[in-house]
Scaffold this motif. Sequence first.
Motif, PDB file in Angstrom:
ATOM      1  N   ALA A   4       0.827  -1.212   0.000  1.00 25.13           N
ATOM      2  CA  ALA A   4       0.000   0.000   0.000  1.00 25.13           C
ATOM      3  C   ALA A   4       0.859   1.258   0.000  1.00 25.13           C
ATOM      4  O   ALA A   4       0.541   2.240  -0.688  1.00 25.13           O
ATOM      5  CB  ALA A   4      -0.938  -0.016   1.203  1.00 25.13           C
ATOM      6  N   THR A   5       1.937   1.246   0.766  1.00 22.45           N
ATOM      7  CA  THR A   5       2.854   2.384   0.774  1.00 22.45           C
ATOM      8  C   THR A   5       3.409   2.622  -0.621  1.00 22.45           C
ATOM      9  O   THR A   5       3.493   3.767  -1.088  1.00 22.45           O
ATOM     10  CB  THR A   5       3.995   2.136   1.770  1.00 22.45           C
ATOM     11  OG1 THR A   5       3.457   2.090   3.094  1.00 22.45           O
ATOM     12  CG2 THR A   5       5.039   3.234   1.701  1.00 22.45           C
ATOM     13  N   SER A   6       3.789   1.546  -1.309  1.00 19.35           N
ATOM     14  CA  SER A   6       4.321   1.680  -2.664  1.00 19.35           C
ATOM     15  C   SER A   6       3.255   2.163  -3.633  1.00 19.35           C
ATOM     16  O   SER A   6       3.547   2.944  -4.558  1.00 19.35           O
ATOM     17  CB  SER A   6       4.897   0.345  -3.129  1.00 19.35           C
ATOM     18  OG  SER A   6       6.035  -0.003  -2.375  1.00 19.35           O
ATOM     19  N   ARG A  56      10.630  13.617 -10.861  1.00 14.12           N
ATOM     20  CA  ARG A  56      10.005  13.522  -9.540  1.00 14.12           C
ATOM     21  C   ARG A  56      10.689  12.427  -8.712  1.00 14.12           C
ATOM     22  O   ARG A  56      10.764  11.276  -9.151  1.00 14.12           O
ATOM     23  CB  ARG A  56       8.510  13.203  -9.705  1.00 14.12           C
ATOM     24  CG  ARG A  56       7.803  14.132 -10.671  1.00 14.12           C
ATOM     25  CD  ARG A  56       6.347  13.804 -10.880  1.00 14.12           C
ATOM     26  NE  ARG A  56       6.075  12.509 -11.456  1.00 14.12           N
ATOM     27  CZ  ARG A  56       6.141  12.215 -12.755  1.00 14.12           C
ATOM     28  NH1 ARG A  56       6.539  13.122 -13.642  1.00 14.12           N
ATOM     29  NH2 ARG A  56       5.839  10.998 -13.188  1.00 14.12           N
ATOM     30  N   HIS A  57      11.168  12.792  -7.545  1.00 17.78           N
ATOM     31  CA  HIS A  57      11.760  11.842  -6.598  1.00 17.78           C
ATOM     32  C   HIS A  57      10.789  11.638  -5.443  1.00 17.78           C
ATOM     33  O   HIS A  57      10.266  12.603  -4.872  1.00 17.78           O
ATOM     34  CB  HIS A  57      13.085  12.386  -6.050  1.00 17.78           C
ATOM     35  CG  HIS A  57      13.567  11.693  -4.810  1.00 17.78           C
ATOM     36  ND1 HIS A  57      14.199  10.476  -4.827  1.00 17.78           N
ATOM     37  CD2 HIS A  57      13.484  12.037  -3.497  1.00 17.78           C
ATOM     38  CE1 HIS A  57      14.505  10.109  -3.595  1.00 17.78           C
ATOM     39  NE2 HIS A  57      14.077  11.045  -2.772  1.00 17.78           N
ATOM     40  N   VAL A  58      10.545  10.361  -5.086  1.00 18.34           N
ATOM     41  CA  VAL A  58       9.714  10.044  -3.929  1.00 18.34           C
ATOM     42  C   VAL A  58      10.543   9.228  -2.946  1.00 18.34           C
ATOM     43  O   VAL A  58      11.071   8.169  -3.296  1.00 18.34           O
ATOM     44  CB  VAL A  58       8.440   9.268  -4.330  1.00 18.34           C
ATOM     45  CG1 VAL A  58       7.595   8.975  -3.090  1.00 18.34           C
ATOM     46  CG2 VAL A  58       7.625  10.062  -5.351  1.00 18.34           C
ATOM     47  N   SER A  73       6.643   9.915   1.240  1.00 17.49           N
ATOM     48  CA  SER A  73       5.426   9.106   1.142  1.00 17.49           C
ATOM     49  C   SER A  73       5.368   8.182   2.344  1.00 17.49           C
ATOM     50  O   SER A  73       6.314   7.446   2.614  1.00 17.49           O
ATOM     51  CB  SER A  73       5.426   8.294  -0.165  1.00 17.49           C
ATOM     52  OG  SER A  73       4.150   7.769  -0.425  1.00 17.49           O
ATOM     53  N   HIS A  74       4.239   8.247   3.058  1.00 17.29           N
ATOM     54  CA  HIS A  74       4.125   7.551   4.346  1.00 17.29           C
ATOM     55  C   HIS A  74       2.792   6.818   4.402  1.00 17.29           C
ATOM     56  O   HIS A  74       1.777   7.378   4.795  1.00 17.29           O
ATOM     57  CB  HIS A  74       4.217   8.575   5.486  1.00 17.29           C
ATOM     58  CG  HIS A  74       4.199   7.972   6.848  1.00 17.29           C
ATOM     59  ND1 HIS A  74       3.169   8.174   7.747  1.00 17.29           N
ATOM     60  CD2 HIS A  74       5.095   7.192   7.480  1.00 17.29           C
ATOM     61  CE1 HIS A  74       3.429   7.524   8.870  1.00 17.29           C
ATOM     62  NE2 HIS A  74       4.587   6.923   8.729  1.00 17.29           N
ATOM     63  N   GLY A  75       2.800   5.558   3.975  1.00 10.69           N
ATOM     64  CA  GLY A  75       1.577   4.767   4.052  1.00 10.69           C
ATOM     65  C   GLY A  75       0.538   5.191   3.034  1.00 10.69           C
ATOM     66  O   GLY A  75       0.809   5.905   2.071  1.00 10.69           O
TER      67      GLY A  75
END
Length: 347
Positions: free
Chosen positions: A151-153, A259-261, A290-292
């Motif tokens: 889900a995080t991904s 864009r970097h995540v 990105s967190h969850g």
Amino acid sequence: MRAIFYELFGQRPEIRTLPDPTPEPHGLVLKVEASGICRSDWHGWMGHDPDIALPHVPGHEFAGRVVAVGRDVRRFRVGDRVTMPFVAGCGGCPECSSGNQQVCRNQTQPGFTHWGSFAEYVGVHNADDNVVALPDGIDFPTAASLGCRFATSFRAVVDQGRVRGGEWVAVHGCGGVGLSAIMIAAAMGANVIAVDIADDKLEFAKTIGATAVINGRTTSDVAGAIRDLTGGGAHLSIDALGHRVTARNSILGLKRRGRHVQVGLMLGDDTEAPIPMARIIGWELEVYGSHGMQAWRYDDMLAMIASGKLAPQKLINRHVGLDEAIDLLIGMDRSQETGINVITDFG
């Protein structure tokens, strides 16, 4: 209930018989049918997470059946098949009100802020805002594997990364998060480059959608290799490991206005990792954390799984029992396994 339990950080956990949880007025209790073993659980056991109060039961990726319902819960009943994100929002803060429960300022996390799912039963809070009903076609081990890594991904690639078909996506690190990101980006129509230092993980990445692979151990300039493969740089790059080297390579491997995540947690000496700010400014790069992922965003991901476009079950390495999970937990910093392990036997 039987549960994995520890009283001191870094001390070998043991199996204990502990009191069953009871639901908060706004919460549920689940009979745990499957629980993923995640590196975040190892970090918690080592004492790296300030939210954990000892003694503790770890585990935050899970799926099961509802066995008890708090008096204020409206959406769920005993017997429902459910899962949930690893971040539970409070439901009342400005972040939750805007639909961003994944960054709730009062968030709770089973396995961190309270006892988790390496047990026969687990309690969850604010169920109406955080629990997700499972379609009949998705089994419990697959659902448990979604809770943190997958889900995080999904959020990192689809929501934060805004991936589009035909774009180049570089994924740095082929652990659970990275492999999930590769599968998701490929399913969205992107051309994916997998980066890791283990050839077996890179070979597996090819089987789930990677167009090309780069071994960071044998490639002197990873960012340059990405720019060469893509004809100027990736549109989107994911650091799924969380290291100053992978974060820097991720940024430097982008095309102009790329864009970097950042998904991998930056811990220890990497907490204050330097980033190439001159490149970010000069090339107008976008940098996101990105967190969850919020519970309400699960529908699109579950629909892709139900249709066969995503197959997270391919990332499951082994089904194990609660006793075997102890060694897997405490050895996660040394593990070379590809994919994830899921506890499915709690007896």
